[in-house]
Design an enzyme around this catalytic site. Structure first.
Site, PDB file in Angstrom:
ATOM      1  CE  LYS A   1       6.290  59.359 -32.061  1.00  0.00           C
ATOM      2  NZ  LYS A   1       4.925  59.837 -31.776  1.00  0.00           N
TER       3      LYS A   1
ATOM      4  CD  GLU B   1      -2.837  47.084 -28.327  1.00  0.00           C
ATOM      5  OE1 GLU B   1      -2.539  46.412 -29.321  1.00  0.00           O
ATOM      6  OE2 GLU B   1      -3.860  47.811 -28.279  1.00  0.00           O
TER       7      GLU B   1
ATOM      8  CD  GLU C   1      -0.570  59.888 -16.686  1.00  0.00           C
ATOM      9  OE1 GLU C   1      -1.711  60.369 -16.803  1.00  0.00           O
ATOM     10  OE2 GLU C   1       0.467  60.572 -16.685  1.00  0.00           O
TER      11      GLU C   1
ATOM     12  CB  CYS D   1      -5.103  59.030 -18.387  1.00  0.00           C
ATOM     13  SG  CYS D   1      -4.202  60.263 -17.437  1.00  0.00           S
TER      14      CYS D   1
ATOM     15  CD  GLU E   1      -8.467  55.048 -20.923  1.00  0.00           C
ATOM     16  OE1 GLU E   1      -8.131  55.955 -20.149  1.00  0.00           O
ATOM     17  OE2 GLU E   1      -7.652  54.302 -21.504  1.00  0.00           O
TER      18      GLU E   1
END
Length: 333
Positions: A28, A84, A103, A137, A237
């Site tokens: 996906k 989230e 992750e 990330c 972030e």
């Protein structure tokens, strides 16, 4: 479920393990970055991978991703994205007790001691934030610099940031490309304003680039100083080319500040003293640490997260094992 910030590379972490273990996969991709994944699967089919082994479902994450997470015939989810959304996947996994590899977000510390090789540390720490325009990330966006070299470091990192060539991604002279979307551009620019409002000093950057780049989502590499660990730009972030310099005095303080975050994905330390480096490596609670470098990843070694940065192996033998189940057989003859 793979992210938009590196779809071409992200898919191979999954496809490789699937083909090696004999499983099948449904990829996906993010709705912002599906084409490279669709093309890769076309090429795999042309190369002889049987139909049904590697599949793609496109669409919005709130629809397609959510359906995969809830589906009882999906036994494992590997997800890279926000914390989230990771929480929602954990909740959905209870349908059939799926195996998960998550992750998630990061706000990684990059710790620079006064005895480090500044020629290497300045460029390494800067690109630990600015690479991929900050859309990584484990970007080392919290740069902790020992107090006696803060002024020199800020001067040198600003010079380096201003030298970076930002431009079209297909221009071979470009070193940094654009942000992914107008929404991401607005988010990054809002954090630049938040940093200024909180009292941080903008050393360089912090601007949307105009001229020939005016129609794109380009932001100049940004450096803030006078940052403390409680500011939003040091805790949240941003996912853009925004570097925050935070001073420290001792090894113990550097470790405490580095750990003062809800995330635990990456981190680094720069020093000529290997004993000091290993103290920091041991002390920082995170999934991967670098010494006198930043961002090097070997799939054979892999990495993972701690705290709100997720869990589960990505790369290495442990990664492959998550696609398999153990079966114990006892035979009495």
């Amino acid at each position: 479920i793979i992210p938009w910030n590196g779809p071409l590379g992200s898919q191979w972490w999954l496809i490789g393990a699937v083909l090696a273990s004999g499983c099948t996969v449904v990829l996906k991709p993010a709705e912002d970055a599906s084409l490279s994944v669709l093309r890769t699967v076309e090429l795999l089919h042309e190369a002889g991978v049987p139909p049904g082994v590697v599949n793609v479902v496109t669409g919005r994450g709130s629809v397609a991703g959510a359906a995969l997470a809830r589906h009882p015939d999906v036994d494992r989810i590997a997800f890279t994205g926000s914390t989230e959304t990771g929480r929602k996947i954990i909740e959905a996994s209870t349908v059939n007790i799926k195996k998960l590899q998550l992750e998630l977000g990061g706000k990684s510390p990059d710790i620079i001691f006064a005895d480090s090789d500044l020629d290497r540390a300045v460029e390494g720490a800067a690109m630990g934030v600015f690479a991929n325009s900050g859309q990584i990330c484990f970007a080392g966006t919290r740069v902790f610099v020992q107090r006696e070299i803060v002024k020199e470091f800020c001067e040198r990192v600003a010079i380096f940031a201003k030298s970076i060539r930002v431009g079209h991604s297909l221009d071979p002279n470009s070193q940094l490309g654009p942000l992914i979307s107008s929404a991401q551009l607005e988010k990054v620019m809002s954090y630049v304003q938040i940093g200024a409002d909180e009292g941080a000093k903008l050393v360089c950057g912090g601007e949307r680039l105009r001229g020939s780049l005016a129609e794109g989502y380009f932001v100049s590499p940004t450096v803030f100083t006078n940052v403390h660990n409680e500011m939003r730009i040091a805790r949240e972030e941003i996912f853009g080319p925004v570097l925050s310099v935070i001073p420290f005095d001792t090894v113990e303080e550097a470790i405490a500040l580095g750990n003062d975050t809800e995330y635990g994905l990456g981190g680094a330390v720069w020093t000529r003293d290997i004993s000091k480096a290993l103290r920091v490596v041991k002390g920082i609670h995170t999934g991967v640490m670098w010494v006198n470098c930043y961002g090097l990843i070997d799939p054979l070694v892999g990495f993972g997260g701690t705290k709100l940065s997720g869990y589960g192996a990505k790369g290495g033998r442990a990664h492959l094992d998550t696609y398999l189940y153990s079966k114990c057989v006892y035979i009495n003859t």
